[in-house]
Design a protein around this motif. Structure first.
Motif, PDB file in Angstrom:
ATOM      1  N   PRO A  88       0.825  -1.217   0.000  1.00  0.00           N
ATOM      2  CA  PRO A  88       0.000   0.000   0.000  1.00  0.00           C
ATOM      3  C   PRO A  88       0.859   1.268   0.000  1.00  0.00           C
ATOM      4  O   PRO A  88       2.000   1.276   0.489  1.00  0.00           O
ATOM      5  CB  PRO A  88      -0.795  -0.107   1.314  1.00  0.00           C
ATOM      6  N   ASP A  89       0.308   2.308  -0.542  1.00  0.00           N
ATOM      7  CA  ASP A  89       0.987   3.608  -0.522  1.00  0.00           C
ATOM      8  C   ASP A  89       1.270   4.022   0.923  1.00  0.00           C
ATOM      9  O   ASP A  89       0.476   3.774   1.833  1.00  0.00           O
ATOM     10  CB  ASP A  89       0.118   4.681  -1.193  1.00  0.00           C
ATOM     11  N   ASN A  90       2.404   4.657   1.113  1.00  0.00           N
ATOM     12  CA  ASN A  90       2.812   5.189   2.414  1.00  0.00           C
ATOM     13  C   ASN A  90       3.026   4.110   3.482  1.00  0.00           C
ATOM     14  O   ASN A  90       3.003   4.401   4.672  1.00  0.00           O
ATOM     15  CB  ASN A  90       1.772   6.205   2.920  1.00  0.00           C
ATOM     16  N   VAL A  91       3.192   2.844   3.031  1.00  0.00           N
ATOM     17  CA  VAL A  91       3.525   1.758   3.960  1.00  0.00           C
ATOM     18  C   VAL A  91       4.933   1.294   3.637  1.00  0.00           C
ATOM     19  O   VAL A  91       5.252   0.993   2.491  1.00  0.00           O
ATOM     20  CB  VAL A  91       2.537   0.582   3.851  1.00  0.00           C
ATOM     21  N   GLU A  92       5.786   1.220   4.660  1.00  0.00           N
ATOM     22  CA  GLU A  92       7.179   0.836   4.449  1.00  0.00           C
ATOM     23  C   GLU A  92       7.289  -0.677   4.269  1.00  0.00           C
ATOM     24  O   GLU A  92       6.757  -1.451   5.071  1.00  0.00           O
ATOM     25  CB  GLU A  92       8.028   1.286   5.641  1.00  0.00           C
ATOM     26  N   GLU A  93       7.980  -1.071   3.240  1.00  0.00           N
ATOM     27  CA  GLU A  93       8.171  -2.492   2.930  1.00  0.00           C
ATOM     28  C   GLU A  93       9.362  -3.022   3.747  1.00  0.00           C
ATOM     29  O   GLU A  93      10.429  -3.329   3.225  1.00  0.00           O
ATOM     30  CB  GLU A  93       8.432  -2.665   1.422  1.00  0.00           C
ATOM     31  N   ILE A  94       9.123  -3.171   5.052  1.00  0.00           N
ATOM     32  CA  ILE A  94      10.180  -3.590   5.979  1.00  0.00           C
ATOM     33  C   ILE A  94       9.618  -4.660   6.913  1.00  0.00           C
ATOM     34  O   ILE A  94       8.509  -4.532   7.430  1.00  0.00           O
ATOM     35  CB  ILE A  94      10.705  -2.408   6.817  1.00  0.00           C
ATOM     36  N   GLU A  95      10.392  -5.705   7.114  1.00  0.00           N
ATOM     37  CA  GLU A  95      10.062  -6.750   8.079  1.00  0.00           C
ATOM     38  C   GLU A  95      11.235  -6.924   9.035  1.00  0.00           C
ATOM     39  O   GLU A  95      12.397  -6.892   8.625  1.00  0.00           O
ATOM     40  CB  GLU A  95       9.784  -8.073   7.355  1.00  0.00           C
ATOM     41  N   ILE A  96      10.947  -7.108  10.303  1.00  0.00           N
ATOM     42  CA  ILE A  96      11.980  -7.412  11.283  1.00  0.00           C
ATOM     43  C   ILE A  96      11.902  -8.898  11.604  1.00  0.00           C
ATOM     44  O   ILE A  96      10.926  -9.373  12.191  1.00  0.00           O
ATOM     45  CB  ILE A  96      11.811  -6.564  12.557  1.00  0.00           C
ATOM     46  N   TYR A  97      12.908  -9.625  11.155  1.00  0.00           N
ATOM     47  CA  TYR A  97      12.961 -11.066  11.382  1.00  0.00           C
ATOM     48  C   TYR A  97      13.574 -11.356  12.755  1.00  0.00           C
ATOM     49  O   TYR A  97      14.551 -10.711  13.157  1.00  0.00           O
ATOM     50  CB  TYR A  97      13.805 -11.745  10.304  1.00  0.00           C
ATOM     51  N   THR A  98      13.025 -12.331  13.438  1.00  0.00           N
ATOM     52  CA  THR A  98      13.567 -12.770  14.720  1.00  0.00           C
ATOM     53  C   THR A  98      14.247 -14.116  14.539  1.00  0.00           C
ATOM     54  O   THR A  98      13.630 -15.072  14.062  1.00  0.00           O
ATOM     55  CB  THR A  98      12.464 -12.889  15.782  1.00  0.00           C
ATOM     56  N   GLN A  99      15.499 -14.184  14.909  1.00  0.00           N
ATOM     57  CA  GLN A  99      16.323 -15.364  14.706  1.00  0.00           C
ATOM     58  C   GLN A  99      17.072 -15.649  16.007  1.00  0.00           C
ATOM     59  O   GLN A  99      17.045 -14.837  16.934  1.00  0.00           O
ATOM     60  CB  GLN A  99      17.290 -15.090  13.538  1.00  0.00           C
ATOM     61  N   VAL A 100      17.727 -16.787  16.079  1.00  0.00           N
ATOM     62  CA  VAL A 100      18.551 -17.070  17.257  1.00  0.00           C
ATOM     63  C   VAL A 100      19.927 -17.546  16.818  1.00  0.00           C
ATOM     64  O   VAL A 100      20.103 -18.122  15.748  1.00  0.00           O
ATOM     65  CB  VAL A 100      17.919 -18.135  18.183  1.00  0.00           C
ATOM     66  N   LEU A 101      20.902 -17.281  17.658  1.00  0.00           N
ATOM     67  CA  LEU A 101      22.212 -17.892  17.560  1.00  0.00           C
ATOM     68  C   LEU A 101      22.255 -19.070  18.532  1.00  0.00           C
ATOM     69  O   LEU A 101      21.336 -19.280  19.305  1.00  0.00           O
ATOM     70  CB  LEU A 101      23.297 -16.873  17.943  1.00  0.00           C
ATOM     71  N   GLY A 102      23.347 -19.806  18.490  1.00  0.00           N
ATOM     72  CA  GLY A 102      23.508 -20.898  19.432  1.00  0.00           C
ATOM     73  C   GLY A 102      23.202 -22.241  18.819  1.00  0.00           C
ATOM     74  O   GLY A 102      22.999 -22.373  17.612  1.00  0.00           O
ATOM     75  N   LYS A 103      23.194 -23.262  19.660  1.00  0.00           N
ATOM     76  CA  LYS A 103      22.905 -24.619  19.213  1.00  0.00           C
ATOM     77  C   LYS A 103      22.148 -25.355  20.304  1.00  0.00           C
ATOM     78  O   LYS A 103      22.735 -26.006  21.159  1.00  0.00           O
ATOM     79  CB  LYS A 103      24.194 -25.362  18.854  1.00  0.00           C
ATOM     80  N   ASN A 104      20.836 -25.187  20.280  1.00  0.00           N
ATOM     81  CA  ASN A 104      19.929 -25.897  21.177  1.00  0.00           C
ATOM     82  C   ASN A 104      20.259 -25.673  22.649  1.00  0.00           C
ATOM     83  O   ASN A 104      20.105 -26.566  23.476  1.00  0.00           O
ATOM     84  CB  ASN A 104      19.938 -27.399  20.851  1.00  0.00           C
ATOM     85  N   GLY A 105      20.771 -24.495  22.970  1.00  0.00           N
ATOM     86  CA  GLY A 105      20.989 -24.149  24.358  1.00  0.00           C
ATOM     87  C   GLY A 105      22.121 -24.874  25.042  1.00  0.00           C
ATOM     88  O   GLY A 105      22.133 -24.974  26.272  1.00  0.00           O
ATOM     89  N   THR A 106      23.074 -25.406  24.260  1.00  0.00           N
ATOM     90  CA  THR A 106      24.219 -26.056  24.888  1.00  0.00           C
ATOM     91  C   THR A 106      25.007 -25.039  25.716  1.00  0.00           C
ATOM     92  O   THR A 106      24.925 -23.833  25.478  1.00  0.00           O
ATOM     93  CB  THR A 106      25.132 -26.687  23.822  1.00  0.00           C
ATOM     94  N   GLU A 107      25.786 -25.529  26.662  1.00  0.00           N
ATOM     95  CA  GLU A 107      26.418 -24.641  27.642  1.00  0.00           C
ATOM     96  C   GLU A 107      27.299 -23.580  26.991  1.00  0.00           C
ATOM     97  O   GLU A 107      27.284 -22.411  27.397  1.00  0.00           O
ATOM     98  CB  GLU A 107      27.245 -25.476  28.626  1.00  0.00           C
ATOM     99  N   ASP A 108      28.089 -23.989  25.991  1.00  0.00           N
ATOM    100  CA  ASP A 108      28.986 -23.012  25.364  1.00  0.00           C
ATOM    101  C   ASP A 108      28.322 -22.262  24.218  1.00  0.00           C
ATOM    102  O   ASP A 108      28.879 -21.284  23.711  1.00  0.00           O
ATOM    103  CB  ASP A 108      30.265 -23.695  24.867  1.00  0.00           C
ATOM    104  N   ARG A 109      27.115 -22.714  23.799  1.00  0.00           N
ATOM    105  CA  ARG A 109      26.402 -22.027  22.722  1.00  0.00           C
ATOM    106  C   ARG A 109      24.923 -21.894  23.082  1.00  0.00           C
ATOM    107  O   ARG A 109      24.057 -22.517  22.472  1.00  0.00           O
ATOM    108  CB  ARG A 109      26.570 -22.774  21.393  1.00  0.00           C
ATOM    109  N   PRO A 110      24.603 -21.085  24.064  1.00  0.00           N
ATOM    110  CA  PRO A 110      23.200 -20.912  24.467  1.00  0.00           C
ATOM    111  C   PRO A 110      22.395 -20.232  23.373  1.00  0.00           C
ATOM    112  O   PRO A 110      22.931 -19.502  22.539  1.00  0.00           O
ATOM    113  CB  PRO A 110      23.303 -20.018  25.704  1.00  0.00           C
ATOM    114  N   VAL A 111      21.098 -20.490  23.360  1.00  0.00           N
ATOM    115  CA  VAL A 111      20.210 -19.844  22.393  1.00  0.00           C
ATOM    116  C   VAL A 111      20.125 -18.359  22.712  1.00  0.00           C
ATOM    117  O   VAL A 111      19.731 -17.970  23.812  1.00  0.00           O
ATOM    118  CB  VAL A 111      18.814 -20.491  22.419  1.00  0.00           C
TER     119      VAL A 111
END
Length: 432
Positions: A88-111
């Motif tokens: 639509p006019d005057n609507v910004e074509e922007i999305e904020i994606y939510t992602q995670v780092l880590g590997k399943n909450g392991t001790e050295d790589r927490p989510v």
């Protein structure tokens, strides 16, 4: 004009140019750099995005296997869908994606959650007056997520594709589990999602995709383990050695037999809806996953993309060996000289560079030689050409019929002095 007024004019002009530069939108994942090749740039469509949750009923829970036997369960699969949309006019074509780092909450790589911006509009209305759009399915590696390649999904959607990216259960940053699940489920997930998109695009469906997707005209993109699965999905059945290895890992389970080259039902099940395949650093060849017969059974036109120093999938005895063995596919091999395995993901965002994080959080998104934004742009260019030819019937052959060594001259579509550090090989199918 006096010398003083000329100097003043120069200062004002410089200030104005700088002001204009800083007033422009920030560089987002997937944007074109100044040296981007011709087909990198977005198409004419706005881009919408929606999340869809699916259930693959009555599947083997590979993680439950003990002494060769396992339980059945309803396997959840989340997908993200990008599509041509009305902004639509005057609507910004922007999305904020939510992602995670880590590997399943392991001790050295927490989510660790993080956000990044993209150029799409959540829940925008799909374009309905241009007929059905070809489908592209994206399949990430181990571990990864459906947001790993937003630079590509948004770009292709702007060019008239419906793009679906899979969160492979047991194989994402949030739920990374034993590798055996990925070995079995990767190809099965890809085919399930293709069938589900066909269901959702039926005339009787109440989905926003109803009558909007031409699933008979599908492209598949697989990175690393996604490439492993994609090769199988497109016809390269697994070897006896791969099946035996899986059995040794699971106490005798025959779960991988259904995808083996010597299984007649597998050989008869290759899906004709998939018209083109992009294999980004596909894993498996150095581990004996395929033999000569299996590779020769791949007949789908394929674009392989690799780093010449890939230390995960291997290059000479890995990806290039697959390329050389798929003799019945009309295929290309694009190589980034001196790059390692990461020839597919989005570039690193600030969240991956925070002090104290495990180095792998950064190295999931970065190459130590190449600028990932540059790799993203070149991938957008070549994948646009490849899918344009096979899914849209556009004559983009001039962008692929190139001298193999980029350093010997300017490749078609590249700006002067920018086609460097790459190689593009082509081999025609022996069966044609």
């Amino acid at each position: 004009m006096t010398k003083l007024s000329a100097t003043l004019y120069s200062i004002i002009l410089s200030f104005t140019i700088c002001q204009n530069l800083y007033s422009q939108s920030e560089f987002l994942v997937g944007d074109a750099l100044p040296d981007a090749p011709e087909l990198t740039y977005r198409g004419s469509y706005g881009v919408g995005v929606q999340t869809v949750d699916l259930i693959h009923e009555d599947q083997l829970n590979v993680l439950s296997i003990k002494n060769g036997m396992g339980k059945q369960y309803d396997r959840p699969i989340t997908i993200e869908v990008w599509y041509p949309a009305i902004i639509p006019d005057n609507v910004e074509e922007i999305e904020i994606y939510t992602q995670v780092l880590g590997k399943n909450g392991t001790e050295d790589r927490p989510v660790t959650p993080f956000n990044f911006k993209g150029r799409a509009l959540r829940n925008a209305v799909i374009v309905k007056d241009k007929g059905k759009f070809p489908l592209v399915i994206l399949s990430h590696g181990y571990v990864g997520s459906r947001f790993l390649f937003t630079y590509l999904s948004e770009n292709l959607a702007s060019k008239g594709y419906v793009v679906v990216s899979i969160d492979h259960t047991d194989s994402t940053y949030k739920d990374a589990a034993h590798f055996t699940s990925t070995l079995v489920n990767r190809s099965l997930d890809q085919l399930f999602v293709l069938n589900e998109i066909e269901r959702l695009s039926n005339q009787s469906s109440d989905s926003f995709l109803a009558e909007m997707v031409d699933t008979s005209n599908t492209g598949l993109v697989g990175y690393s383990m996604g490439g492993y699965g994609g090769l199988n999905t497109c016809g390269a059945g697994y070897s006896k050695e791969a099946v035996a290895f899986f059995k040794s890992m699971t106490g005798g389970s025959n779960a991988l037999d259904q995808l083996a080259m010597d299984n007649e039902s597998y050989r008869n099940s290759i899906d004709s809806r998939i018209k083109a395949f992009v294999a980004l650093a596909p894993w498996g060849m150095t581990n004996g996953v395929w033999n000569e017969e299996g590779l020769a059974n791949l007949k789908t036109p394929t674009l392989f993309v690799a780093g010449s120093e890939d230390d995960v999938s291997g290059y000479e005895d890995g990806i290039k060996s697959i390329y050389e063995g798929t003799v019945n596919s009309n295929r290309y091999l694009l190589t980034y000289i001196n790059a390692r395995h990461n020839v597919a993901p989005n570039p690193p965002v600030p969240a991956t560079m925070k002090k104290g994080l495990h180095i792998d959080e950064y190295l999931r998104y970065a190459d130590s030689v190449w600028d990932m934004r540059r790799i993203n742009n070149v991938n957008q260019h070549f994948i646009t050409a490849f899918f344009g030819i096979h899914l849209k019937g556009i004559d983009y052959t001039k962008y692929l019929n190139l001298k193999p060594n980029a350093n010997t001259g300017n490749w078609e579509g590249f700006k002067p002095r920018t086609s460097i550090g790459m190689e593009l090989l082509h081999s025609a199918s022996k069966s044609e």
